[in-house]
Design a protein around this motif. Structure first.
Motif, PDB file in Angstrom:
ATOM      1  N   GLN A   2       0.815  -1.219   0.000  1.00  0.00           N
ATOM      2  CA  GLN A   2       0.000   0.000   0.000  1.00  0.00           C
ATOM      3  C   GLN A   2       0.848   1.268   0.000  1.00  0.00           C
ATOM      4  O   GLN A   2       0.399   2.325  -0.433  1.00  0.00           O
ATOM      5  CB  GLN A   2      -0.944   0.004   1.213  1.00  0.00           C
ATOM      6  N   ALA A  30       1.108   2.623  -3.534  1.00  0.00           N
ATOM      7  CA  ALA A  30      -0.133   2.810  -4.289  1.00  0.00           C
ATOM      8  C   ALA A  30      -0.077   4.035  -5.193  1.00  0.00           C
ATOM      9  O   ALA A  30      -0.609   4.021  -6.312  1.00  0.00           O
ATOM     10  CB  ALA A  30      -1.318   2.914  -3.323  1.00  0.00           C
ATOM     11  N   GLU A  83      -1.610   4.536  -9.189  1.00  0.00           N
ATOM     12  CA  GLU A  83      -2.901   5.201  -9.324  1.00  0.00           C
ATOM     13  C   GLU A  83      -3.137   5.814 -10.705  1.00  0.00           C
ATOM     14  O   GLU A  83      -4.268   5.800 -11.209  1.00  0.00           O
ATOM     15  CB  GLU A  83      -3.055   6.255  -8.228  1.00  0.00           C
ATOM     16  N   ILE A 113      -3.634  -1.313  -5.783  1.00  0.00           N
ATOM     17  CA  ILE A 113      -2.782  -2.422  -5.342  1.00  0.00           C
ATOM     18  C   ILE A 113      -3.623  -3.695  -5.284  1.00  0.00           C
ATOM     19  O   ILE A 113      -4.783  -3.663  -4.854  1.00  0.00           O
ATOM     20  CB  ILE A 113      -2.171  -2.137  -3.957  1.00  0.00           C
TER      21      ILE A 113
END
Length: 250
Positions: free
Chosen positions: A23, A26, A30, A40
């Motif tokens: 995470q 991420a 995006e 993710i």
């Protein structure tokens, strides 16, 4: 520390960080996703999938190595020389049939999951290890063997104490190639419900999520590069201990 070593260390640390704390990365993925889609992979643990992927590859490579090296030793003995063509035909089976075809044949026999993937990787990994075992053993210097005989060594002692140690770097090169092939090939195991990084790639393809596809592909690629370099280092260490380089013919 050399620049190459530093790059390898950074790659390893980034890989370890990504599969344990995905995470945190991420924001990098995006821009690749549609609004509302996860950045993710969220259908399982990347760490667990990576370990399961490596487990399947490791088990298959060990099995391939045992059989291929044993066959290589057998056909380089006077009593087994006549079986060389048959042995080559056997180890070529994995290269003759695409892995997906092996999976299709194996699933009705052993069911879904890790087993058919193991069979496909096992068969696919035999050829490079077998051929390198042959090359390593047949290139052992006759002078070294004659010296071993002069010291009173029997055939078994010559094999264990002279031939295999001298052939080891070449055999390791075959194992390295087999491992790298298996790392990539293992991703298709997810088509038959085997746990591994292929699951991430397939999930991305099914949901049209490029981020998932990229994550699975990058982890496999980094694993391949790091393991390739690590096994290459083992080969060089073995070669130096034997007083030769990998590109030299004994």
């Amino acid at each position: 520390m050399t620049a190459t070593s530093l790059v390898r260390l950074i790659a390893f640390l980034l890989l370890a960080a990504f599969i344990t704390m995905p995470q945190g990365f991420a924001f990098l993925f995006e821009p690749l996703i549609a609004p509302g889609a996860p950045a993710i992979y969220n259908q399982g643990s990347l760490l667990v999938l990576t370990l399961q992927h490596l487990r399947t590859v490791c088990l298959a490579t060990i099995a391939s190595t045992v059989l291929a090296v044993a066959l290589g030793i057998f056909v380089t003995r006077p009593s087994g020389a006549e079986f060389l063509p048959l042995s080559r035909s056997l180890v070529n089976i994995g290269q003759t049939f695409p892995p997906i075809a092996v999976l299709a044949i194996a699933v009705p026999l052993v069911g879904f999951g890790e087993k058919p993937t193991f069979i496909a990787l096992f068969l696919y990994g035999l050829l490079p290890i077998f051929e390198n075992t042959l090359t390593g053993l047949t290139q052992v210097s006759p002078l070294a063997l004659e010296a071993a005989r002069g010291m009173g060594m029997n055939a078994r002692q010559r094999l264990v104490q002279v031939e295999l140690p001298l052939a080891l770097p070449v055999i390791l090169a075959g194992i390295r190639l087999s491992v790298i092939i298996s790392l990539g090939t293992a991703t298709i195991g997810s088509t038959v419900a085997a746990k591994g990084l292929g699951e991430v790639i397939i999930a991305g393809l099914q949901s049209n999520n490029i981020a998932f596809v990229l994550q699975g592909g990058l982890v496999v690629a980094l694993l391949a590069v790091l393991i390739h370099d690590g096994l290459g280092l083992v080969e060089r260490v073995a070669a130096r201990k034997l007083g030769r380089f990998l590109n030299e013919v004994p």
